[in-house]
Design a protein around this motif. Structure first.
Motif, PDB file in Angstrom:
ATOM      1  N   ARG A 177      18.110  21.973   1.438  1.00  0.00           N
ATOM      2  CA  ARG A 177      18.899  21.463   0.293  1.00  0.00           C
ATOM      3  C   ARG A 177      18.559  22.154  -1.023  1.00  0.00           C
ATOM      4  N   ASP A 178      17.294  22.574  -1.188  1.00  0.00           N
ATOM      5  CA  ASP A 178      16.890  23.186  -2.455  1.00  0.00           C
ATOM      6  C   ASP A 178      17.496  24.567  -2.658  1.00  0.00           C
ATOM      7  N   ASP A 179      18.068  25.131  -1.594  1.00  0.00           N
ATOM      8  CA  ASP A 179      18.673  26.457  -1.681  1.00  0.00           C
ATOM      9  C   ASP A 179      20.183  26.395  -1.866  1.00  0.00           C
ATOM     10  N   VAL A 180      20.719  25.192  -2.033  1.00  0.00           N
ATOM     11  CA  VAL A 180      22.168  25.016  -2.140  1.00  0.00           C
ATOM     12  C   VAL A 180      22.583  24.890  -3.607  1.00  0.00           C
ATOM     13  N   THR A 181      23.581  25.675  -3.987  1.00  0.00           N
ATOM     14  CA  THR A 181      24.156  25.611  -5.330  1.00  0.00           C
ATOM     15  C   THR A 181      25.573  25.070  -5.233  1.00  0.00           C
ATOM     16  N   LEU A 182      25.849  24.006  -5.981  1.00  0.00           N
ATOM     17  CA  LEU A 182      27.150  23.339  -5.914  1.00  0.00           C
ATOM     18  C   LEU A 182      27.918  23.554  -7.217  1.00  0.00           C
ATOM     19  N   THR A 183      29.190  23.938  -7.079  1.00  0.00           N
ATOM     20  CA  THR A 183      30.047  24.153  -8.247  1.00  0.00           C
ATOM     21  C   THR A 183      31.376  23.441  -8.039  1.00  0.00           C
ATOM     22  N   TYR A 184      31.817  22.714  -9.066  1.00  0.00           N
ATOM     23  CA  TYR A 184      33.106  22.032  -9.006  1.00  0.00           C
ATOM     24  C   TYR A 184      34.204  22.906  -9.609  1.00  0.00           C
ATOM     25  N   HIS A 185      35.375  22.852  -8.968  1.00  0.00           N
ATOM     26  CA  HIS A 185      36.530  23.621  -9.415  1.00  0.00           C
ATOM     27  C   HIS A 185      37.729  22.699  -9.613  1.00  0.00           C
ATOM     28  N   SER A 186      38.614  23.128 -10.482  1.00  0.00           N
ATOM     29  CA  SER A 186      39.743  22.283 -10.892  1.00  0.00           C
ATOM     30  C   SER A 186      40.879  22.276  -9.875  1.00  0.00           C
ATOM     31  N   PHE A 187      41.444  21.078  -9.708  1.00  0.00           N
ATOM     32  CA  PHE A 187      42.642  20.897  -8.896  1.00  0.00           C
ATOM     33  C   PHE A 187      43.385  19.706  -9.472  1.00  0.00           C
ATOM     34  N   GLU A 188      44.684  19.870  -9.706  1.00  0.00           N
ATOM     35  CA  GLU A 188      45.480  18.769 -10.260  1.00  0.00           C
ATOM     36  C   GLU A 188      46.397  18.189  -9.189  1.00  0.00           C
ATOM     37  N   LEU A 189      46.113  16.950  -8.798  1.00  0.00           N
ATOM     38  CA  LEU A 189      46.948  16.295  -7.797  1.00  0.00           C
ATOM     39  C   LEU A 189      48.332  15.966  -8.351  1.00  0.00           C
ATOM     40  N   ALA A 190      48.405  15.602  -9.620  1.00  0.00           N
ATOM     41  CA  ALA A 190      49.680  15.232 -10.234  1.00  0.00           C
ATOM     42  C   ALA A 190      49.758  15.805 -11.640  1.00  0.00           C
ATOM     43  N   PRO A 191      49.990  17.120 -11.749  1.00  0.00           N
ATOM     44  CA  PRO A 191      49.977  17.772 -13.065  1.00  0.00           C
ATOM     45  C   PRO A 191      51.059  17.279 -14.018  1.00  0.00           C
ATOM     46  N   ASP A 192      52.084  16.611 -13.473  1.00  0.00           N
ATOM     47  CA  ASP A 192      53.158  16.112 -14.321  1.00  0.00           C
ATOM     48  C   ASP A 192      52.883  14.715 -14.866  1.00  0.00           C
ATOM     49  N   THR A 193      51.714  14.162 -14.585  1.00  0.00           N
ATOM     50  CA  THR A 193      51.369  12.831 -15.066  1.00  0.00           C
ATOM     51  C   THR A 193      51.239  12.829 -16.589  1.00  0.00           C
ATOM     52  N   PRO A 194      51.862  11.876 -17.274  1.00  0.00           N
ATOM     53  CA  PRO A 194      51.690  11.807 -18.729  1.00  0.00           C
ATOM     54  C   PRO A 194      50.279  11.383 -19.102  1.00  0.00           C
ATOM     55  N   VAL A 195      49.836  11.767 -20.277  1.00  0.00           N
ATOM     56  CA  VAL A 195      48.498  11.380 -20.733  1.00  0.00           C
ATOM     57  C   VAL A 195      48.393   9.860 -20.845  1.00  0.00           C
ATOM     58  N   ASP A 196      49.410   9.243 -21.388  1.00  0.00           N
ATOM     59  CA  ASP A 196      49.411   7.792 -21.545  1.00  0.00           C
ATOM     60  C   ASP A 196      50.460   7.184 -20.635  1.00  0.00           C
ATOM     61  N   PHE A 197      50.115   7.051 -19.369  1.00  0.00           N
ATOM     62  CA  PHE A 197      51.042   6.450 -18.407  1.00  0.00           C
ATOM     63  C   PHE A 197      51.130   4.954 -18.664  1.00  0.00           C
ATOM     64  N   ASP A 198      52.341   4.466 -18.791  1.00  0.00           N
ATOM     65  CA  ASP A 198      52.564   3.056 -19.110  1.00  0.00           C
ATOM     66  C   ASP A 198      52.734   2.259 -17.822  1.00  0.00           C
ATOM     67  N   GLY A 199      51.608   1.812 -17.291  1.00  0.00           N
ATOM     68  CA  GLY A 199      51.664   1.038 -16.056  1.00  0.00           C
ATOM     69  C   GLY A 199      50.357   1.104 -15.305  1.00  0.00           C
ATOM     70  N   SER A 200      50.312   0.402 -14.204  1.00  0.00           N
ATOM     71  CA  SER A 200      49.109   0.341 -13.372  1.00  0.00           C
ATOM     72  C   SER A 200      49.115   1.460 -12.340  1.00  0.00           C
ATOM     73  N   GLU A 201      48.041   1.553 -11.588  1.00  0.00           N
ATOM     74  CA  GLU A 201      47.982   2.520 -10.494  1.00  0.00           C
ATOM     75  C   GLU A 201      49.040   2.198  -9.453  1.00  0.00           C
ATOM     76  N   ILE A 202      49.285   0.929  -9.235  1.00  0.00           N
ATOM     77  CA  ILE A 202      50.334   0.522  -8.301  1.00  0.00           C
ATOM     78  C   ILE A 202      51.689   1.026  -8.805  1.00  0.00           C
ATOM     79  N   ASP A 203      51.937   0.850 -10.096  1.00  0.00           N
ATOM     80  CA  ASP A 203      53.197   1.320 -10.683  1.00  0.00           C
ATOM     81  C   ASP A 203      53.358   2.824 -10.503  1.00  0.00           C
ATOM     82  N   PHE A 204      52.279   3.560 -10.754  1.00  0.00           N
ATOM     83  CA  PHE A 204      52.364   5.020 -10.669  1.00  0.00           C
ATOM     84  C   PHE A 204      52.719   5.458  -9.250  1.00  0.00           C
TER      85      PHE A 204
END
Length: 220
Positions: free
Chosen positions: A35-62
């Motif tokens: 484990r001490d020899d493992v380097t972990l890096t996170y990379h970007s992925f957008e599941l819903a790039p068209d989502t508004p910043v201020d979505f008006d509703g719940s997760e169920i609504d979305f």
């Protein structure tokens, strides 16, 4: 002396399976004696790039409105996901969740990578989103969370305002497309092995062991 192993993971802060996968990968890594020899890096992925910043509703609504899933099915899905998360020690709170566009969160993760605290910030953002109902589409909120892991709040705000890491996010998404990644989480181990989804810890441990064994053969 062991060869270093790189693990690149494509994920989205708004992806519940990515948070569950994070816990399962960590468990698999903990069981791997290299484990001490493992380097972990996170990379970007957008599941819903068209989502508004201020979505008006719940997760169920979305999910019902934007994904066309019946409400009763969405409720069932979220209940199941909450239970799966609980098995990993995660207390998801979908009632409090603030659904938003995650692009700026990805930008801040790149900023954190540059300062050596990307893994700390990834954990903080996942917890903020899924368990605490924080709004991760707002610059001030992201800067506050970044400051909690030791980053300079004003520098984070400046980087967001200047779009300093927009190209880095785009590059990650382009690389995902080149790899053929259509869903996350997706783990690329040593640039050679792909592990798709939130697999059980033993799957990750086995993949790490295979990467190490193949690396040792290549080094001979």
């Amino acid at each position: 002396m062991s060869n270093p192993i790189s693990v690149d993971v494509w994920s989205d802060i708004a992806c519940p399976w990515c948070y569950v996968g994070k816990r399962r990968f960590e468990a698999g890594l903990a069981a791997f004696d290299g484990r001490d020899d493992v380097t972990l890096t996170y990379h970007s992925f957008e599941l819903a790039p068209d989502t508004p910043v201020d979505f008006d509703g719940s997760e169920i609504d979305f999910l019902a409105q934007h994904k066309g899933i019946p409400v009763d099915k969405v409720e069932q899905m979220l209940t199941q996901m909450t239970g799966l998360a609980a098995d990993e020690g995660l207390a998801f709170d979908y009632d409090a969740l603030a659904h938003t566009n995650t692009r700026k969160a990805h930008e801040v993760l790149h900023f954190a990578k540059q300062h050596g605290v990307q893994l700390d910030l990834a954990e903080r953002l996942f917890a903020a989103y899924f368990t605490q109902g924080r709004h991760l589409g707002r610059d001030d909120e992201l800067a506050d969370l970044a400051a909690e892991v030791g980053l300079d709040r004003d520098e984070v705000l400046a980087a967001l305002a200047g779009g300093d890491f927009v190209d880095a996010v785009d590059a990650d998404i382009s690389q995902a497309r080149a790899y053929g990644i259509s869903g996350v989480p997706f783990y690329v181990i040593d640039g050679r092995y792909g592990v798709s989804g939130a697999q059980q810890p033993e799957v990750f441990r086995s993949a790490l062991e295979q990467a190490r064994a193949d690396g040792q053969v290549a080094a001979q």
